[in-house]
Design a protein around this motif. Structure first.
Motif, PDB file in Angstrom:
ATOM      1  N   SER A  25       0.825  -1.206   0.000  1.00 58.78           N
ATOM      2  CA  SER A  25       0.000   0.000   0.000  1.00 58.78           C
ATOM      3  C   SER A  25       0.863   1.263   0.000  1.00 58.78           C
ATOM      4  CB  SER A  25      -0.924  -0.006   1.226  1.00 58.78           C
ATOM      5  OG  SER A  25      -1.737   1.132   1.238  1.00 58.78           O
ATOM      6  N   LYS A  42       1.169   4.193  -2.891  1.00 55.93           N
ATOM      7  CA  LYS A  42       0.961   5.596  -2.498  1.00 55.93           C
ATOM      8  C   LYS A  42       2.127   6.453  -2.963  1.00 55.93           C
ATOM      9  CE  LYS A  42       0.498   8.568   1.581  1.00 55.93           C
ATOM     10  NZ  LYS A  42       0.427   8.612   3.069  1.00 55.93           N
ATOM     11  N   GLU A  68      -4.180   6.429  -2.492  1.00 54.94           N
ATOM     12  CA  GLU A  68      -4.385   6.359  -1.051  1.00 54.94           C
ATOM     13  C   GLU A  68      -5.752   5.785  -0.684  1.00 54.94           C
ATOM     14  OE1 GLU A  68      -2.855   9.692   1.311  1.00 54.94           O
ATOM     15  OE2 GLU A  68      -2.456  10.709  -0.585  1.00 54.94           O
ATOM     16  N   LYS A  69      -6.598   5.541  -1.689  1.00 53.47           N
ATOM     17  CA  LYS A  69      -7.942   5.012  -1.441  1.00 53.47           C
ATOM     18  C   LYS A  69      -8.030   3.550  -1.846  1.00 53.47           C
ATOM     19  CE  LYS A  69     -10.303   9.372  -2.649  1.00 53.47           C
ATOM     20  NZ  LYS A  69     -11.333   9.933  -3.574  1.00 53.47           N
ATOM     21  N   GLU A  70      -9.134   2.903  -1.459  1.00 55.44           N
ATOM     22  CA  GLU A  70      -9.457   1.598  -2.000  1.00 55.44           C
ATOM     23  C   GLU A  70      -9.676   1.737  -3.511  1.00 55.44           C
ATOM     24  OE1 GLU A  70     -12.091  -0.900   0.961  1.00 55.44           O
ATOM     25  OE2 GLU A  70     -12.906   1.126   0.766  1.00 55.44           O
ATOM     26  N   LYS A 110     -20.028   5.812  -8.743  1.00 56.56           N
ATOM     27  CA  LYS A 110     -19.545   6.994  -8.038  1.00 56.56           C
ATOM     28  C   LYS A 110     -20.661   8.024  -7.872  1.00 56.56           C
ATOM     29  CE  LYS A 110     -15.828   7.896  -6.985  1.00 56.56           C
ATOM     30  NZ  LYS A 110     -15.060   7.665  -5.739  1.00 56.56           N
ATOM     31  N   PRO A 166     -16.484   4.947  -2.429  1.00 58.26           N
ATOM     32  CA  PRO A 166     -15.262   5.721  -2.190  1.00 58.26           C
ATOM     33  C   PRO A 166     -14.089   5.302  -3.076  1.00 58.26           C
ATOM     34  CG  PRO A 166     -15.486   4.017  -0.520  1.00 58.26           C
ATOM     35  CD  PRO A 166     -16.724   3.934  -1.379  1.00 58.26           C
ATOM     36  N   HIS A 167     -14.256   4.255  -3.851  1.00 60.26           N
ATOM     37  CA  HIS A 167     -13.145   3.637  -4.564  1.00 60.26           C
ATOM     38  C   HIS A 167     -12.667   4.457  -5.768  1.00 60.26           C
ATOM     39  CE1 HIS A 167     -15.216   0.486  -2.378  1.00 60.26           C
ATOM     40  NE2 HIS A 167     -14.172  -0.298  -2.498  1.00 60.26           N
ATOM     41  N   GLU A 215     -10.649  10.313 -10.423  1.00 58.38           N
ATOM     42  CA  GLU A 215     -10.923   9.063  -9.724  1.00 58.38           C
ATOM     43  C   GLU A 215     -10.550   7.845 -10.578  1.00 58.38           C
ATOM     44  OE1 GLU A 215     -12.576   9.076  -6.387  1.00 58.38           O
ATOM     45  OE2 GLU A 215     -11.603  11.013  -6.728  1.00 58.38           O
TER      46      GLU A 215
END
Length: 372
Positions: free
Chosen positions: A176, A180, A186-188, A213, A219-220, A247
């Motif tokens: 992870s 990053k 930083e998100k799923e 979304k 939140p992915h 996104e």
């Protein structure tokens, strides 16, 4: 018995067929210490761009054609000869076994020049007429061959093994942190791996993601790993024209280390392709314990079995709801992951090599039971 294997695909920058061939000979080295294997290659003198792979066992030897492309002369003392190429000349005595991995350009011809399609069709007809046996990676490719060319000769299905060099990372935090630092993730995220081309239905995946979304406020991120291919512009346009373009991450080609990190951290793997000859990313995702959504078309459903959530890739609503189910329903996700690990038993290079060994004895005219 003398068995020849065409390894020309392994000599330069390897593609899928090159990795297939290397995995096959390494698998055969583990299951067959008795027969003699001769690895055919074509290399001019002082050709420093090509490199012979290491022989995997004492009963394997290189046989390199340095003067002219005449495998029918260089390898005609073989009992049988295997190739994944369609350019083999006819052998006088060695029996030819050919693996046809897919006929994607003929079934999904958009974007291919007519001369390429005509040449491919001609070469496949030639291979079908001159091979003692055809091997395909999936029942779907066997079906496509039979439908287009007729049942001219025997076709056996042998599933290839999975790439065991891709392995889960024990320390998920490390993976992870790596993503990053390198990609700003930083998100799923929901993951797709493959060439970004029209038949892969990446645009359909983006549409389903944008719906989720907007309507479900998931939140992915959507991470799309792979190079740009023919017809992929629509996917890039769809993403760039959206107010949610930040996104969606297009990584381009990634290293194997990066690919492992993406598989390790992904919340779900989505592969809604319209057409596949096999679908290796599906079993890669299984091996990392990632729940899979894939298409019910061609080989995707065949390879995934009941270990993935199968949907009609043309049905955007069904695709959207399937993605939502695997990221929201923890119990269902757990069941898919367990089934995915169990499904991997079908795809090992040891099993693939054992099936090839039996075929070599059969086609080469020897009975394995008499040898033992």
């Amino acid at each position: 018995m003398k068995i020849g294997i065409d390894i020309r695909s392994t000599l330069k920058q390897k593609t899928g067929i090159g990795y297939y061939t290397l995995n096959l000979i390494n698998g055969l080295a583990k299951v067959d210490p008795e027969n003699l294997y001769f690895l055919y290659s074509h290399m001019r003198l002082f050709d420093f761009k090509k490199r012979l792979p290491d022989v995997p066992a004492p009963n394997f030897k290189h046989r390199t054609d340095r003067l002219s492309f005449r495998p029918d002369l260089k390898m005609n003392d073989m009992d049988t000869f295997h190739s994944s190429s369609y350019d083999m000349p006819k052998f006088k005595s060695a029996k030819l076994i050919t693996t046809i991995h897919d006929i994607i350009p003929l079934v999904y011809p958009e974007g291919y020049p007519s001369e390429v399609l005509n040449k491919l069709e001609h070469n496949i007809k030639k291979v079908l007429n001159e091979s003692a046996l055809i091997i395909t990676d999936s029942n779907n490719t066997k079906k496509d061959l039979t439908a287009r060319f007729g049942p001219k000769n025997r076709i056996d299905v042998i599933y290839p093994g999975r790439d065991e060099s891709l392995a889960p990372i024990d320390n998920k935090k490390k993976a992870s942190d790596y993503l990053k630092n390198k990609y700003g993730i930083e998100k799923e995220f929901i993951l797709f791996v493959g060439t970004i081309e029209k038949r892969k239905n990446v645009a359909g995946l983006i549409e389903a993601f944008l719906d989720l979304k907007t309507k479900k406020k998931i939140p992915h991120l959507l991470v799309i790993v792979g190079m740009r291919g023919w017809g992929g512009d629509a996917a890039f346009r769809l993403a760039s024209n959206s107010n949610l373009k930040n996104e969606i991450i297009f990584t381009g080609y990634v290293t194997r280390k990066d690919l492992e990190s993406f598989y390790n951290i992904a919340s779900a793997f989505v592969y809604p392709s319209f057409y596949e000859g096999f679908g290796f990313p599906i079993i890669e995702a299984f091996s990392f314990g990632v729940p899979v959504v894939t298409a019910d078309t061609t080989s995707c459903g065949e390879i995934a079995g009941d270990a993935a959530l199968i949907v009609n890739p043309e049905d955007k609503d069904a695709l959207r709801e399937a993605i939502l189910k695997v990221i929201d329903d923890d119990n269902y996700k757990k069941k898919l992951i367990e089934k995915g690990f169990a499904r991997l038993n079908l795809f090992s290079w040891k099993k693939t090599a054992e099936q090839f060994k039996k075929i070599f004895y059969e086609i080469g005219g020897q009975n394995e039971s008499k040898k033992n």
